[in-house]
Design a protein around this motif. Sequence first.
Motif, PDB file in Angstrom:
ATOM      1  N   LEU A  51      13.663   3.073  -5.846  1.00 29.59           N
ATOM      2  CA  LEU A  51      13.041   3.980  -4.880  1.00 29.59           C
ATOM      3  C   LEU A  51      13.574   3.736  -3.471  1.00 29.59           C
ATOM      4  O   LEU A  51      13.727   2.592  -3.045  1.00 29.59           O
ATOM      5  CB  LEU A  51      11.526   3.812  -4.876  1.00 29.59           C
ATOM      6  N   GLN A  52      13.814   4.828  -2.760  1.00 30.59           N
ATOM      7  CA  GLN A  52      14.182   4.765  -1.353  1.00 30.59           C
ATOM      8  C   GLN A  52      13.045   5.342  -0.529  1.00 30.59           C
ATOM      9  O   GLN A  52      12.478   6.387  -0.884  1.00 30.59           O
ATOM     10  CB  GLN A  52      15.440   5.586  -1.077  1.00 30.59           C
ATOM     11  N   ALA A  53      12.692   4.686   0.555  1.00 31.35           N
ATOM     12  CA  ALA A  53      11.642   5.206   1.438  1.00 31.35           C
ATOM     13  C   ALA A  53      12.149   6.451   2.159  1.00 31.35           C
ATOM     14  O   ALA A  53      13.256   6.450   2.705  1.00 31.35           O
ATOM     15  CB  ALA A  53      11.230   4.150   2.444  1.00 31.35           C
ATOM     16  N   LEU A  54      11.364   7.515   2.113  1.00 31.74           N
ATOM     17  CA  LEU A  54      11.682   8.736   2.853  1.00 31.74           C
ATOM     18  C   LEU A  54      11.000   8.749   4.207  1.00 31.74           C
ATOM     19  O   LEU A  54      11.620   9.007   5.238  1.00 31.74           O
ATOM     20  CB  LEU A  54      11.234   9.969   2.061  1.00 31.74           C
ATOM     21  N   GLN A  55       9.710   8.489   4.206  1.00 29.80           N
ATOM     22  CA  GLN A  55       8.928   8.509   5.446  1.00 29.80           C
ATOM     23  C   GLN A  55       7.621   7.774   5.206  1.00 29.80           C
ATOM     24  O   GLN A  55       7.007   7.900   4.144  1.00 29.80           O
ATOM     25  CB  GLN A  55       8.651   9.955   5.880  1.00 29.80           C
ATOM     26  N   THR A  56       7.222   7.002   6.164  1.00 30.32           N
ATOM     27  CA  THR A  56       5.945   6.296   6.088  1.00 30.32           C
ATOM     28  C   THR A  56       5.088   6.722   7.263  1.00 30.32           C
ATOM     29  O   THR A  56       5.504   6.606   8.426  1.00 30.32           O
ATOM     30  CB  THR A  56       6.143   4.773   6.090  1.00 30.32           C
ATOM     31  N   VAL A  57       3.915   7.248   6.957  1.00 29.68           N
ATOM     32  CA  VAL A  57       3.004   7.775   7.976  1.00 29.68           C
ATOM     33  C   VAL A  57       1.818   6.838   8.098  1.00 29.68           C
ATOM     34  O   VAL A  57       1.089   6.611   7.120  1.00 29.68           O
ATOM     35  CB  VAL A  57       2.514   9.192   7.609  1.00 29.68           C
ATOM     36  N   VAL A  58       1.618   6.301   9.275  1.00 30.47           N
ATOM     37  CA  VAL A  58       0.478   5.426   9.540  1.00 30.47           C
ATOM     38  C   VAL A  58      -0.444   6.129  10.529  1.00 30.47           C
ATOM     39  O   VAL A  58      -0.059   6.361  11.678  1.00 30.47           O
ATOM     40  CB  VAL A  58       0.914   4.062  10.115  1.00 30.47           C
ATOM     41  N   GLU A  59      -1.627   6.494  10.065  1.00 29.84           N
ATOM     42  CA  GLU A  59      -2.653   7.063  10.952  1.00 29.84           C
ATOM     43  C   GLU A  59      -3.612   5.931  11.300  1.00 29.84           C
ATOM     44  O   GLU A  59      -4.490   5.567  10.512  1.00 29.84           O
ATOM     45  CB  GLU A  59      -3.400   8.206  10.246  1.00 29.84           C
ATOM     46  N   LYS A  60      -3.447   5.342  12.486  1.00 28.89           N
ATOM     47  CA  LYS A  60      -4.230   4.157  12.834  1.00 28.89           C
ATOM     48  C   LYS A  60      -5.706   4.466  13.024  1.00 28.89           C
ATOM     49  O   LYS A  60      -6.544   3.587  12.864  1.00 28.89           O
ATOM     50  CB  LYS A  60      -3.646   3.501  14.084  1.00 28.89           C
ATOM     51  N   ARG A  61      -6.036   5.689  13.392  1.00 25.25           N
ATOM     52  CA  ARG A  61      -7.434   6.106  13.552  1.00 25.25           C
ATOM     53  C   ARG A  61      -7.706   7.276  12.607  1.00 25.25           C
ATOM     54  O   ARG A  61      -8.208   8.321  13.004  1.00 25.25           O
ATOM     55  CB  ARG A  61      -7.713   6.491  15.004  1.00 25.25           C
ATOM     56  N   ALA A  62      -7.369   7.072  11.340  1.00 23.97           N
ATOM     57  CA  ALA A  62      -7.460   8.160  10.371  1.00 23.97           C
ATOM     58  C   ALA A  62      -8.898   8.614  10.156  1.00 23.97           C
ATOM     59  O   ALA A  62      -9.183   9.813  10.124  1.00 23.97           O
ATOM     60  CB  ALA A  62      -6.835   7.735   9.052  1.00 23.97           C
TER      61      ALA A  62
END
Length: 454
Positions: free
Chosen positions: A391-402
């Motif tokens: 697997l290759q990472a495409l995008q990592t989304v971190v919502e710190k105040r989700a």
Amino acid sequence: MKLAVVGAGWAGMAAAVAAVEQGADVTVFEAARTLGGRARALPAQLPDGTPLTLDNGQHILIGAYSETLALMQRVGLDLSQAVLPLPLALPYPDGTGLRTPAWAARWPAPLDALAAIATTRGWSWGERLALVRASLRWQRGGFTCAPTLTVADLCERLPPRVMRELIEPLCVSALNTPTVDASAAVFLRVLRDALFGPGAAGFSGSSLLLPRTDLSRLFPDAAAEWLHRHHGDAARVRIGTRVSTLRPFGAQWLLGHEGGEEAFDGVLWATAASPAAQAMRQAADACDEDCAQHLKAWARSAHTLPFTALTTVYAWAPGARLASPLLALRADPDAQAAPAQFVFDRGQLDPRNAAAQGVLAFVVSASSGERDELQARVLQQAAAQLGLDTLQALQTVVEKRATFACTPGLVRPVQAIAPGLWAAGDYVQGPYPATLEGAVRSGLAAAALAVGNL
């Protein structure tokens, strides 16, 4: 009645649709170019440069989301095309875990859920009976408990395997809060509707409804198109328009933006909690003393809410495919070596989209740590538990105040801020945690308050 809705997330668009249906003239202001707020489409691309649409976080709906499903249908969405319905199931890669048997998929609640529990692979009969007894005990108690209890307190007599493989992943996915900190009262409310409720739109309450499209198209874009198509000049959505000021103007409110100021009879503020609190503090400086006190008090209640993060790691490999569109993963108790609780197969959700094939979305609820570190750990987890080491990472989304941390006894901001001014969002007072259904219900309630009071 001229009504402004500030924020075009799920709460704001729900409020706009409901207010227009009740005869209001509505203008929606959205600072971003994409509708949906914290549940919206996100442009991305494959390693070869092929364009791909993802989301800023992987969300699901359930059949108990009565208001959301009804509203989606009202704006013209065909639910059979918009979502992939699955019977209640939290299967693990090794084949164990909760799964509703095919012969019970159409049974009425709670029989379908009880059948899933009774046939859970990998559990002993003692573990299954313990959960059935607990579920029936919660039902007899009206799915209520002391407001001070955590989910860990509520379930302290359940076997460790049941806690580890069902209660903990359910709790962290619904409340984005670990069981040791999560409100048992809110958790029971969700269980009541999901496992024992009647469901909506022809779905069982416990059905998992996985979006087949991106989250903006799933509702907010459709709502904007419906507003324009059916109500024309009485409903407008202004994207890329940031509201910079809010101040009273007699019995009205003035909203300032790059195009000037506009007067409205009422305002529904439907942004996230932090910018909403900031806007109310700034507006207080232009108000009389009584109004300023209301605005400052509301801003304090929104500002002091505790929040938790949510991380989604999108990864890709040629031919990567799961045994099911959704799998549960075994997360470490400290969420370090194996942080993700779930993985979604985007290719199975959108089989006609060639770009989506081989794309997996790993969800880390109540996440902690830095983005790159989380991403690396999730890829290691995928190799260990799924056998996918390419697997290759495409995008990592971190919502710190989700989402707000749904803790026992939490006091959430009220919807009525001041005369002619209301709040909408999944964080304001309401029966649900920070879910899409919570956001939609908040928007509908705010619209009813506004139209009823103006």
